[in-house]
Scaffold this motif. Sequence first.
Motif, mmCIF file in Angstrom:
data_model
loop_
_atom_site.group_PDB
_atom_site.id
_atom_site.type_symbol
_atom_site.label_atom_id
_atom_site.label_comp_id
_atom_site.label_asym_id
_atom_site.label_seq_id
_atom_site.Cartn_x
_atom_site.Cartn_y
_atom_site.Cartn_z
ATOM 1 N N TYR A 1 85.231 -52.131 50.590
ATOM 2 C CA TYR A 1 84.487 -53.109 51.384
ATOM 3 C C TYR A 1 83.539 -52.353 52.313
ATOM 4 C CZ TYR A 1 88.139 -56.388 49.874
ATOM 5 O OH TYR A 1 89.005 -57.159 49.125
ATOM 6 N N VAL A 2 82.240 -52.653 52.222
ATOM 7 C CA VAL A 2 81.236 -51.948 53.008
ATOM 8 C C VAL A 2 80.312 -52.962 53.677
ATOM 9 C CG1 VAL A 2 81.305 -50.010 51.388
ATOM 10 C CG2 VAL A 2 79.546 -51.773 51.128
ATOM 11 N N ASP A 3 79.518 -52.482 54.634
ATOM 12 C CA ASP A 3 78.537 -53.350 55.278
ATOM 13 C C ASP A 3 77.459 -53.734 54.276
ATOM 14 O OD1 ASP A 3 77.918 -50.500 55.478
ATOM 15 O OD2 ASP A 3 76.083 -51.129 56.487
ATOM 16 N N SER A 4 76.944 -54.930 54.390
ATOM 17 C CA SER A 4 76.040 -55.475 53.379
ATOM 18 C C SER A 4 74.693 -54.760 53.303
ATOM 19 C CB SER A 4 75.809 -56.975 53.629
ATOM 20 O OG SER A 4 75.281 -57.194 54.927
ATOM 21 N N ASP A 5 74.292 -54.049 54.372
ATOM 22 C CA ASP A 5 73.017 -53.328 54.300
ATOM 23 C C ASP A 5 73.204 -51.835 54.029
ATOM 24 O OD1 ASP A 5 73.984 -52.540 56.741
ATOM 25 O OD2 ASP A 5 72.278 -53.263 57.908
ATOM 26 N N PHE A 6 74.430 -51.414 53.764
ATOM 27 C CA PHE A 6 74.721 -50.026 53.376
ATOM 28 C C PHE A 6 74.178 -49.014 54.394
ATOM 29 C CE2 PHE A 6 74.536 -52.444 49.395
ATOM 30 C CZ PHE A 6 75.771 -52.131 48.850
ATOM 31 N N SER A 7 74.397 -49.283 55.675
ATOM 32 C CA SER A 7 73.915 -48.367 56.712
ATOM 33 C C SER A 7 75.030 -47.777 57.567
ATOM 34 C CB SER A 7 72.899 -49.076 57.615
ATOM 35 O OG SER A 7 73.512 -50.144 58.316
ATOM 36 N N SER A 8 76.272 -48.146 57.290
ATOM 37 C CA SER A 8 77.383 -47.601 58.059
ATOM 38 C C SER A 8 77.667 -46.167 57.615
ATOM 39 C CB SER A 8 78.644 -48.443 57.859
ATOM 40 O OG SER A 8 79.797 -47.734 58.288
ATOM 41 N N PRO A 9 77.666 -45.209 58.548
ATOM 42 C CA PRO A 9 77.985 -43.834 58.171
ATOM 43 C C PRO A 9 79.414 -43.688 57.663
ATOM 44 C CG PRO A 9 77.959 -44.044 60.559
ATOM 45 C CD PRO A 9 77.427 -45.338 60.002
ATOM 46 N N TYR A 10 80.286 -44.541 58.166
ATOM 47 C CA TYR A 10 81.692 -44.461 57.779
ATOM 48 C C TYR A 10 81.921 -45.065 56.398
ATOM 49 C CZ TYR A 10 81.386 -43.762 62.751
ATOM 50 O OH TYR A 10 80.993 -43.308 63.978
ATOM 51 N N ALA A 11 81.191 -46.140 56.094
ATOM 52 C CA ALA A 11 81.244 -46.688 54.743
ATOM 53 C C ALA A 11 80.692 -45.677 53.748
ATOM 54 C CB ALA A 11 80.458 -47.993 54.672
ATOM 55 N N MET A 12 79.658 -44.963 54.159
ATOM 56 C CA MET A 12 79.098 -43.925 53.288
ATOM 57 C C MET A 12 80.134 -42.852 52.994
ATOM 58 S SD MET A 12 75.828 -41.429 53.963
ATOM 59 C CE MET A 12 75.645 -39.926 53.003
ATOM 60 N N THR A 13 80.865 -42.398 54.001
ATOM 61 C CA THR A 13 81.890 -41.378 53.800
ATOM 62 C C THR A 13 82.938 -41.844 52.805
ATOM 63 O OG1 THR A 13 81.586 -40.431 56.009
ATOM 64 C CG2 THR A 13 83.694 -40.019 54.932
ATOM 65 N N ALA A 14 83.393 -43.088 52.959
ATOM 66 C CA ALA A 14 84.410 -43.620 52.049
ATOM 67 C C ALA A 14 83.862 -43.750 50.632
ATOM 68 C CB ALA A 14 84.913 -44.966 52.560
ATOM 69 N N PHE A 15 82.610 -44.175 50.519
ATOM 70 C CA PHE A 15 81.962 -44.289 49.206
ATOM 71 C C PHE A 15 81.879 -42.923 48.535
ATOM 72 C CE2 PHE A 15 78.189 -43.973 46.565
ATOM 73 C CZ PHE A 15 78.254 -45.106 45.771
ATOM 74 N N VAL A 16 81.451 -41.914 49.287
ATOM 75 C CA VAL A 16 81.363 -40.552 48.743
ATOM 76 C C VAL A 16 82.736 -40.056 48.321
ATOM 77 C CG1 VAL A 16 80.879 -38.143 49.347
ATOM 78 C CG2 VAL A 16 79.242 -39.935 49.966
ATOM 79 N N ALA A 17 83.751 -40.323 49.136
ATOM 80 C CA ALA A 17 85.111 -39.880 48.807
ATOM 81 C C ALA A 17 85.581 -40.474 47.484
ATOM 82 C CB ALA A 17 86.068 -40.263 49.934
ATOM 83 N N LEU A 18 85.388 -41.771 47.311
ATOM 84 C CA LEU A 18 85.785 -42.425 46.056
ATOM 85 C C LEU A 18 84.978 -41.904 44.877
ATOM 86 C CD1 LEU A 18 86.331 -46.136 47.090
ATOM 87 C CD2 LEU A 18 87.917 -44.795 45.707
ATOM 88 N N THR A 19 83.694 -41.725 45.087
ATOM 89 C CA THR A 19 82.831 -41.246 44.014
ATOM 90 C C THR A 19 83.211 -39.836 43.591
ATOM 91 O OG1 THR A 19 81.017 -42.617 44.849
ATOM 92 C CG2 THR A 19 80.431 -40.845 43.337
ATOM 93 N N GLU A 20 83.518 -38.996 44.561
ATOM 94 C CA GLU A 20 83.924 -37.622 44.255
ATOM 95 C C GLU A 20 85.233 -37.585 43.469
ATOM 96 O OE1 GLU A 20 82.421 -34.756 44.692
ATOM 97 O OE2 GLU A 20 80.685 -35.424 45.857
#
Length: 212
Positions: A9-28
């Motif tokens: 679950y991420v912010d709808s405009d994809f600008s949260s630095p913390y959502a980005m970290t979690a996204f990168v972690a899952l992608t990695e």
Amino acid sequence: MSNGKFKLYVDSDFSSPYAMTAFVALTEKRVPFDIQKIDLAANECQKPGYSDLSLTCRVPMLSHDDFYLSESSAISEYLDDLLPEDNFVRLYPKDLREKSRARQIQAWLRSDLMPLREERSTAVIFFEPTKKPLSEQAQRSAAILFTATDALLKGGSQNLFDEWCIADIDLALMLNRLIMNGDEVPEKLSAYAQHQWQRPSVQLWMNRVRGG
């Protein structure tokens, strides 16, 4: 054995630095996952359903089958323990002291440097720069960031440690609040941040459609 079903679950405009970290972690970790957008402007994170699961009422939140976890650093640690190194990329160093240092860096970046975070929000990274100069307080925060980062990077190292870790993304993002706004950043630190930004998992996040 299946790793289960993941949803982030991420912010709808994809600008949260913390959502980005979690996204990168899952992608990695290279496991399939779905994305659910939460409209923070509409206060969706506070509404029943999400707030009951998130506990902290914030993004990001990871769901793994029937388990729900908020806070990006907690998500990264959970994924590293759940999906071990023999099959997946490590998010944290194997060495205990290096792992502790990585966690220290993450905690520091989330709790300190507030003047810098306020005056150089992630809008300057994901949308457009600001022409407003840094205040004296923000300049002091930037100086602290530069001194600490310079001490952490050994020589011309491209990573904090021998191998990449998730803390590299958090630190590069903080530096990029300045770099992408055109503020002056030491060349060594700028090169480090730019190297981290070329990581495919980061580029996937940067290429998300925003603002419409």
